[in-house]
Write a protein that holds these residues in place. Sequence first.
Motif, PDB file in Angstrom:
ATOM      1  N   SER A  19     -30.091 -18.134  26.672  1.00  0.00           N
ATOM      2  CA  SER A  19     -29.771 -19.566  26.708  1.00  0.00           C
ATOM      3  C   SER A  19     -28.480 -19.855  25.964  1.00  0.00           C
ATOM      4  O   SER A  19     -27.693 -20.726  26.364  1.00  0.00           O
ATOM      5  N   PHE A  23     -25.075 -21.488  27.442  1.00  0.00           N
ATOM      6  CA  PHE A  23     -24.454 -22.627  26.760  1.00  0.00           C
ATOM      7  C   PHE A  23     -22.958 -22.387  26.567  1.00  0.00           C
ATOM      8  O   PHE A  23     -22.130 -23.281  26.822  1.00  0.00           O
ATOM      9  N   ARG A 308     -23.015 -20.079  36.177  1.00  0.00           N
ATOM     10  CA  ARG A 308     -23.924 -20.169  35.039  1.00  0.00           C
ATOM     11  C   ARG A 308     -25.246 -19.450  35.329  1.00  0.00           C
ATOM     12  O   ARG A 308     -25.847 -18.840  34.444  1.00  0.00           O
ATOM     13  N   ASN A 312     -26.916 -16.313  33.327  1.00  0.00           N
ATOM     14  CA  ASN A 312     -28.290 -16.387  32.830  1.00  0.00           C
ATOM     15  C   ASN A 312     -29.065 -15.112  33.160  1.00  0.00           C
ATOM     16  O   ASN A 312     -29.733 -14.536  32.300  1.00  0.00           O
ATOM     17  N   SER A 322     -34.974 -20.341  29.319  1.00  0.00           N
ATOM     18  CA  SER A 322     -33.562 -20.140  29.021  1.00  0.00           C
ATOM     19  C   SER A 322     -32.725 -21.316  29.521  1.00  0.00           C
ATOM     20  O   SER A 322     -31.844 -21.815  28.813  1.00  0.00           O
ATOM     21  N   HIS A 326     -30.666 -24.015  27.106  1.00  0.00           N
ATOM     22  CA  HIS A 326     -29.209 -24.188  27.163  1.00  0.00           C
ATOM     23  C   HIS A 326     -28.857 -25.668  27.177  1.00  0.00           C
ATOM     24  O   HIS A 326     -27.847 -26.081  26.593  1.00  0.00           O
ATOM     25  N   TRP A 329     -29.021 -26.834  23.631  1.00  0.00           N
ATOM     26  CA  TRP A 329     -27.835 -26.436  22.859  1.00  0.00           C
ATOM     27  C   TRP A 329     -26.681 -27.404  23.113  1.00  0.00           C
ATOM     28  O   TRP A 329     -25.944 -27.767  22.187  1.00  0.00           O
TER      29      TRP A 329
END
Length: 515
Positions: A19, A23, A308, A312, A322, A326, A329
């Motif tokens: 995660s 981010f 993204r 992951n 996860s 993110h 975050w």
Amino acid sequence: MQRFLPLSRETLARDLPASFVVFLVALPLCMGIAIASGVPPERGLITGIIGGLVVGLLAGSPLQVSGPAAGLAVIVFEFVRLHGLGMLGPVLVLAGLLQIAGGLLRVGGWFRAISPAVVHGMLAGIGVLIVLAQLHVLTDAAPKAGGLDNLIAIPRAFFDVMSVDQSGSLAAVAVGLTTIAAMVGWERFRPARLKLLPGALVGVLAGTGLAVLGGLAVKRVEVPDSILGGLALPVAGDWARLAEPTMIVAALTLAVIASAESLLSAAAVDRMHDGPRTAYNRELGAQGAGNILCGLVGGLPMTGVIVRSSANVQAGAATRASTVLHGAWILAFLVALPWVLTLVPTAALAGILVVTGWRLASPAHALHLHARYGLATVGIWLATMVLVVTMDLLTGVLTGLVLSLLQVVPALRKGTLRIENAAASERADVPEVRLSGAATFLQLPHLNAALERTPAGGAVRLSANDLRDIDHTCLEMIGDWASRKAASGTRVEVVGGSGALQDKLAAAVAAPQKD
């Protein structure tokens, strides 16, 4: 809660570090895509938060990450220019409602029937438009309204940068080029122990470091005193305009493009891992819920995004936790460290988007289509891309779809596709899917359902004795299916057929099983 967010010590040990990697990838992209869309950067971050905390919980693709996508930046930029930022929210709410309706009506699988040539052509055209616009942002100038206008203005922008009284523009170009060089160089030469540190973040850090340490007078990200407080609900007058035909068409366009990009991304993510497969209608509904929330609070359009999502998977994510983390975050960063954003030059974010746009427009997609499906399919890709750049996105996509339909008309005269699933028995010593007639994208959902019914493990036979024709969309889907079967320990074998048709099927099945 456990139903939506399965947590255990074993999975959390993988999801937590993954995660944070996502981010770090998402942070610069969310801001850069917002600026490319003509809106403040915090709106892109808000979309990233909703994509994690909300869509991550509801998604039908557990490892897919959702947020603002470069593929919609051109549409949003043009819409905001013509109708204002206030109208984006109501139109996005309507687009989200259309997506939820599509999920309830179970049309998610049909989006997979869109020709890969049209999808890649659309993304290539968008990539060209992004590059043309962001080349101007690299000089701290504002992009023009259209792609051709941006192209025509490039020589003038070059001479402006080189003039003696434009030291600020030259400094912005230096920041942008430093960002691009650091991003590309890091992705190519980074040490193995730091392979999870994303190139986009390294690029932004390099460009920002140059601007800060060099004291360069360049444009930087503007951040309001209260980032979250700066987001507002659409006003009553904006809601009233939703009945206008232009707004309905805009909402429908956003819904279709965002849905296609999300579900095609989900299909690509499925090929990267051995976990649960995507529930396409659930994913479509989750994307709709995310877009409704983004519209209500002033965010950008939401899609599932492959960059993204692949980060992951590569970082070792095990569950949807996860994706959700993110988003947490990003929220924590916005609340605790908003001042950091004011250090980032807009030219650095433009550099990230130039690389992103170039990769979307890469001729490699055309070469792949030519090698596997022939010159006619490349023609559809090229026509779609050129019209997206010279006309508009909707014209390009509709033209591509019409050309795809014309391409399969001769095949339709060879008979309707018939599918028979034969279990292991006296007639077939292994499970067998028998195809006859012509397989085109018009029957793709039915073909996909038949293939997915085959058992895992052992062998599966694909019989083409009576198959008369097959288009590239079905071949691409069969290749995806064979890839998933290979990952689960199932060997797919093509039997029957003759000539070029058998070669195409064998190539589609064999390629993923060799990886």
